[in-house]
Design a protein around this motif. Structure first.
Motif, PDB file in Angstrom:
ATOM      1  N   PRO A  45       0.830  -1.196   0.000  1.00 40.06           N
ATOM      2  CA  PRO A  45       0.000   0.000   0.000  1.00 40.06           C
ATOM      3  C   PRO A  45       0.863   1.243   0.000  1.00 40.06           C
ATOM      4  CG  PRO A  45       0.053  -0.928   2.189  1.00 40.06           C
ATOM      5  CD  PRO A  45       0.856  -1.841   1.297  1.00 40.06           C
ATOM      6  N   GLY A  46       0.765   2.021  -1.048  1.00 36.53           N
ATOM      7  CA  GLY A  46       1.529   3.255  -1.112  1.00 36.53           C
ATOM      8  C   GLY A  46       3.006   3.020  -1.215  1.00 36.53           C
ATOM      9  N   GLN A  47       3.402   1.770  -1.471  1.00 35.47           N
ATOM     10  CA  GLN A  47       4.810   1.443  -1.416  1.00 35.47           C
ATOM     11  C   GLN A  47       5.246   0.713  -2.662  1.00 35.47           C
ATOM     12  OE1 GLN A  47       7.030   2.160   0.818  1.00 35.47           O
ATOM     13  NE2 GLN A  47       5.840   2.973   2.441  1.00 35.47           N
ATOM     14  N   GLY A  48       4.566   0.879  -3.740  1.00 40.83           N
ATOM     15  CA  GLY A  48       4.964   0.209  -4.965  1.00 40.83           C
ATOM     16  C   GLY A  48       4.543  -1.228  -4.949  1.00 40.83           C
ATOM     17  N   GLY A  49       3.837  -1.728  -5.792  1.00 45.46           N
ATOM     18  CA  GLY A  49       3.289  -3.056  -5.870  1.00 45.46           C
ATOM     19  C   GLY A  49       2.260  -2.972  -6.945  1.00 45.46           C
ATOM     20  N   ARG A 182      10.240   8.196   1.760  1.00 42.50           N
ATOM     21  CA  ARG A 182       9.246   8.258   2.836  1.00 42.50           C
ATOM     22  C   ARG A 182       9.840   7.696   4.136  1.00 42.50           C
ATOM     23  NH1 ARG A 182       3.679   8.837   0.987  1.00 42.50           N
ATOM     24  NH2 ARG A 182       3.604   8.978  -1.282  1.00 42.50           N
ATOM     25  N   ALA A 183      10.560   6.576   4.015  1.00 41.10           N
ATOM     26  CA  ALA A 183      11.198   5.997   5.197  1.00 41.10           C
ATOM     27  C   ALA A 183      12.304   6.908   5.721  1.00 41.10           C
ATOM     28  CB  ALA A 183      11.764   4.618   4.858  1.00 41.10           C
ATOM     29  N   ARG A 184      13.069   7.463   4.792  1.00 40.72           N
ATOM     30  CA  ARG A 184      14.202   8.307   5.193  1.00 40.72           C
ATOM     31  C   ARG A 184      13.736   9.557   5.946  1.00 40.72           C
ATOM     32  NH1 ARG A 184      16.386   8.134   0.691  1.00 40.72           N
ATOM     33  NH2 ARG A 184      15.740  10.105  -0.252  1.00 40.72           N
ATOM     34  N   ALA A 193       7.433   8.217  16.552  1.00 43.12           N
ATOM     35  CA  ALA A 193       6.459   7.313  15.933  1.00 43.12           C
ATOM     36  C   ALA A 193       6.169   7.799  14.527  1.00 43.12           C
ATOM     37  CB  ALA A 193       5.164   7.260  16.745  1.00 43.12           C
ATOM     38  N   VAL A 194       5.966   6.844  13.619  1.00 41.69           N
ATOM     39  CA  VAL A 194       5.592   7.154  12.241  1.00 41.69           C
ATOM     40  C   VAL A 194       4.373   6.317  11.887  1.00 41.69           C
ATOM     41  CG1 VAL A 194       6.319   7.276   9.827  1.00 41.69           C
ATOM     42  CG2 VAL A 194       8.028   7.510  11.653  1.00 41.69           C
ATOM     43  N   VAL A 195       3.373   6.954  11.273  1.00 37.47           N
ATOM     44  CA  VAL A 195       2.186   6.235  10.813  1.00 37.47           C
ATOM     45  C   VAL A 195       1.939   6.581   9.356  1.00 37.47           C
ATOM     46  CG1 VAL A 195      -0.295   5.887  11.081  1.00 37.47           C
ATOM     47  CG2 VAL A 195       1.147   6.170  13.107  1.00 37.47           C
ATOM     48  N   SER A 196       1.823   5.561   8.529  1.00 36.44           N
ATOM     49  CA  SER A 196       1.505   5.732   7.121  1.00 36.44           C
ATOM     50  C   SER A 196       0.021   5.435   6.932  1.00 36.44           C
ATOM     51  CB  SER A 196       2.363   4.788   6.270  1.00 36.44           C
ATOM     52  OG  SER A 196       2.232   5.083   4.895  1.00 36.44           O
ATOM     53  N   VAL A 197      -0.716   6.411   6.403  1.00 34.65           N
ATOM     54  CA  VAL A 197      -2.177   6.330   6.306  1.00 34.65           C
ATOM     55  C   VAL A 197      -2.586   5.832   4.922  1.00 34.65           C
ATOM     56  CG1 VAL A 197      -4.336   7.614   6.486  1.00 34.65           C
ATOM     57  CG2 VAL A 197      -2.383   8.235   7.943  1.00 34.65           C
ATOM     58  N   HIS A 198      -3.477   4.810   4.899  1.00 31.13           N
ATOM     59  CA  HIS A 198      -3.918   4.213   3.643  1.00 31.13           C
ATOM     60  C   HIS A 198      -5.379   3.781   3.724  1.00 31.13           C
ATOM     61  CE1 HIS A 198       0.003   3.809   1.569  1.00 31.13           C
ATOM     62  NE2 HIS A 198       0.468   3.804   2.811  1.00 31.13           N
ATOM     63  N   ALA A 199      -5.897   3.358   2.591  1.00 33.27           N
ATOM     64  CA  ALA A 199      -7.166   2.642   2.498  1.00 33.27           C
ATOM     65  C   ALA A 199      -6.968   1.539   1.482  1.00 33.27           C
ATOM     66  CB  ALA A 199      -8.302   3.571   2.083  1.00 33.27           C
ATOM     67  N   ASP A 200      -7.600   0.406   1.691  1.00 34.10           N
ATOM     68  CA  ASP A 200      -7.353  -0.774   0.870  1.00 34.10           C
ATOM     69  C   ASP A 200      -8.228  -0.774  -0.384  1.00 34.10           C
ATOM     70  OD1 ASP A 200      -6.076  -3.092   0.235  1.00 34.10           O
ATOM     71  OD2 ASP A 200      -6.768  -4.226   1.978  1.00 34.10           O
ATOM     72  N   LEU A 266       7.347  -4.415   2.488  1.00 35.32           N
ATOM     73  CA  LEU A 266       7.045  -2.997   2.378  1.00 35.32           C
ATOM     74  C   LEU A 266       8.291  -2.151   2.622  1.00 35.32           C
ATOM     75  CD1 LEU A 266       3.617  -2.831   4.266  1.00 35.32           C
ATOM     76  CD2 LEU A 266       4.114  -3.475   1.908  1.00 35.32           C
ATOM     77  N   GLY A 267       8.692  -1.398   1.611  1.00 33.77           N
ATOM     78  CA  GLY A 267       9.884  -0.584   1.737  1.00 33.77           C
ATOM     79  C   GLY A 267       9.802   0.435   2.851  1.00 33.77           C
ATOM     80  N   GLY A 268       8.606   1.000   3.048  1.00 32.03           N
ATOM     81  CA  GLY A 268       8.438   2.001   4.087  1.00 32.03           C
ATOM     82  C   GLY A 268       8.682   1.468   5.477  1.00 32.03           C
ATOM     83  N   LEU A 269       8.467   0.156   5.678  1.00 29.42           N
ATOM     84  CA  LEU A 269       8.742  -0.483   6.962  1.00 29.42           C
ATOM     85  C   LEU A 269      10.156  -1.049   6.995  1.00 29.42           C
ATOM     86  CD1 LEU A 269       5.392  -2.381   7.699  1.00 29.42           C
ATOM     87  CD2 LEU A 269       6.102  -0.115   8.499  1.00 29.42           C
ATOM     88  N   ASN A 270      10.559  -1.732   5.936  1.00 28.83           N
ATOM     89  CA  ASN A 270      11.874  -2.366   5.908  1.00 28.83           C
ATOM     90  C   ASN A 270      13.008  -1.373   6.135  1.00 28.83           C
ATOM     91  OD1 ASN A 270      10.476  -4.671   5.287  1.00 28.83           O
ATOM     92  ND2 ASN A 270      11.412  -4.996   3.289  1.00 28.83           N
ATOM     93  N   LEU A 271      12.864  -0.168   5.595  1.00 27.21           N
ATOM     94  CA  LEU A 271      13.945   0.813   5.653  1.00 27.21           C
ATOM     95  C   LEU A 271      13.834   1.753   6.855  1.00 27.21           C
ATOM     96  CD1 LEU A 271      14.118   1.779   1.866  1.00 27.21           C
ATOM     97  CD2 LEU A 271      15.610   0.194   3.106  1.00 27.21           C
ATOM     98  N   SER A 272      12.798   1.583   7.659  1.00 28.24           N
ATOM     99  CA  SER A 272      12.619   2.461   8.819  1.00 28.24           C
ATOM    100  C   SER A 272      13.548   2.049   9.953  1.00 28.24           C
ATOM    101  CB  SER A 272      11.165   2.413   9.295  1.00 28.24           C
ATOM    102  OG  SER A 272      10.972   3.317  10.367  1.00 28.24           O
ATOM    103  N   THR A 273      14.094   3.048  10.620  1.00 26.05           N
ATOM    104  CA  THR A 273      14.917   2.793  11.813  1.00 26.05           C
ATOM    105  C   THR A 273      14.219   3.308  13.068  1.00 26.05           C
ATOM    106  OG1 THR A 273      16.109   4.886  11.496  1.00 26.05           O
ATOM    107  CG2 THR A 273      17.062   2.905  10.497  1.00 26.05           C
TER     108      THR A 273
END
Length: 316
Positions: A45-49, A182-184, A193-200, A266-273
Motif C-alpha cells: 500500500p503506497g509502497q509500490g506493488g 518516505r522511510a528516510r 512514531a511514524v504512521v503511514s495512512v492508507h485505504a485498501d 514494504l519498503g516504508g517499513l523495511n527501511l525504517s529505523t
C-alpha cells in the motif's frame, strides 16, 4: 512471533498491557485472533506493488473538506524535496517534545507521472516501484485524497497535544515521494512514531481496518530488528483505539480478525529505523466501507482513533 529476550521487561509489559486493552475493546466489535504474516490480498500500500490504479477525482467524489483541503499540486515533474515540516504550533501538552511523522499514502497526481513512480528503488531485500497510484472508490474518490484529508486532521489533533508533526509531503510535489524517501524522512526526523495512512482496494464484502506491522527483516539496507517490538506496541494501541473511536471492526479478510498484519515486503517499513506502522482504514471497493471513507465525519473519527493510539504509545 518468537519471544525476544533482548526486549527490556518494561517494553514487554507495555506491549502485554496494550494487547490486553485491545482485546477488551475488540470484543465489542468483533472477535480477535492472532496477527499473521500472510501478506494480505493486495501489494504494497503506497509502497509500490500492483496498487489498483486510481482515476483522476471524479465529479461524483465527495467535495474536499474546507478545513483540511490544500491547493492542487502542480502537474509538472518535481525534484525530490524535503519533508513538509511542521511545528507544534506553540501548543503545550502531553506530547510536548515528541516528534510524529505522518505519511499520507500515494499522491493525487501519481497517475500523471507513471514513468517516475514506476522507477525501481532499493528497499533493502529487493527492488520495488518508487510509488503507486493507490486505489479509489467506485465513484472515483481517490485513496490519495482520503489519506491527505485524514493526515491533515491527524496533524491538528497531535499538534493540540504539543507534538511536533512532520508530513512526508503535503500537496507540495507533483508525485511521490518514493518509498525509500518516505522511510528516510521519518529516520532523519528521529521520529518517536511514524504512521503511514492508507485505504485498501479489495473485493466487495471484505470490510474493516487493519494495521500493518514490520516483520523481522535483515538484508541490504534493511534491518528492522530494533523496531519490531516498539512498532507492534504502537500498532496494537492504534488498532484498539481505532475500534473504540470509529466503531469499525477489524478486517474480516486479513489478520484473523485481530486488526493486525505483519509484512516483510514494504519498503516504508523495511527501511525504517524508528517505530512505524501502516494503517488500512477500510476497503474502498466495498460499498459499505466506501460510505464511511467518503464521510467527513467518519474521517474525523478515524483521525481521532489514530491520534489516540499514538498518544497512548508515546505516553506509555
Amino acid at each position: 512471533m518468537p519471544y525476544d529476550e533482548s526486549v527490556p521487561p518494561t517494553r514487554r509489559r507495555r506491549s502485554l498491557l496494550a494487547a490486553t486493552a485491545f482485546a477488551a475493546v475488540c470484543l465489542t466489535a468483533a472477535g480477535c485472533g492472532a496477527g499473521d504474516d500472510s501478506g494480505g490480498t493486495r501489494a504494497e500500500p503506497g509502497q509500490g506493488g500492483s496498487g489498483t490504479s486510481a482515476p483522476p477525482p471524479s465529479k461524483s467524489a465527495p467535495a474536499p473538506d474546507r478545513t483540511s483541503a490544500s491547493p492542487t499540486p502542480s502537474s509538472k515533474p518535481s525534484k525530490p524535496s524535503g519533508p513538509s515540516g511542521s511545528t507544534s504550533g506553540g501548543a503545550t501538552g502531553p506530547l510536548s517534545g515528541k516528534t510524529v511523522v505522518i505519511d499520507p499514502g500515494h499522491n493525487p497526481n501519481n497517475h500523471l507521472h507513471t514513468g517516475e513512480i514506476n522507477r525501481q528503488v532499493d528497499i533493502g531485500t529487493t527492488h520495488k516501484e518508487c510509488d503507486t497510484t493507490g486505489t479509489s472508490t467506485n465513484s472515483g474518490y481517490a485513496e490519495a485524497q482520503f489519506t491527505l484529508d485524514v493526515s491533515h486532521r491527524l496533524r491538528t489533533l497531535l499538534q493540540k497535544q504539543g507534538a511536533k508533526v512532520v508530513l512526508t509531503y503535503d500537496n507540495d510535489r507533483a508525485y511521490g515521494p518514493c518509498v525509500d524517501e518516505r522511510a528516510r524522512i521519518g529516520n532523519e526526523a528521529r521520529a518517536d512514531a511514524v504512521v503511514s495512512v492508507h485505504a485498501d482496494g479489495s473485493a466487495v464484502g471484505n470490510r474493516g481496518f487493519h494495521v500493518i506491522l514490520p516483520a523481522l527483516v535483515r538484508g541490504g539496507k534493511a534491518d528492522t530488528s530494533k523496531i519490531v517490538e516498539p512498532s507492534r506496541d504502537l500498532g496494537t494501541r492504534i488498532a484498539g483505539l481505532f475500534v473504540r473511536d470509529t466503531g469499525s471492526a477489524p478486517s474480516n479478510y486479513i489478520g484473523g480478525n485481530s486488526g493486525l498484519d505483519i509484512r516483510k515486503d514494504l519498503g516504508g517499513l523495511n527501511l525504517s529505523t524508528v517505530p512505524k506502522v501502516f494503517i488500512e482504514c477500510g476497503n474502498m471497493r466495498d460499498p459499505k466501507d466506501a460510505a464511511l471513507l467518503t464521510s467527513a465525519g467518519w474521517r474525523q473519527k478515524a483521525a481521532q482513533g489514530i491520534a489516540d493510539g499514538i498518544s497512548s504509545y508515546l505516553e506509555g
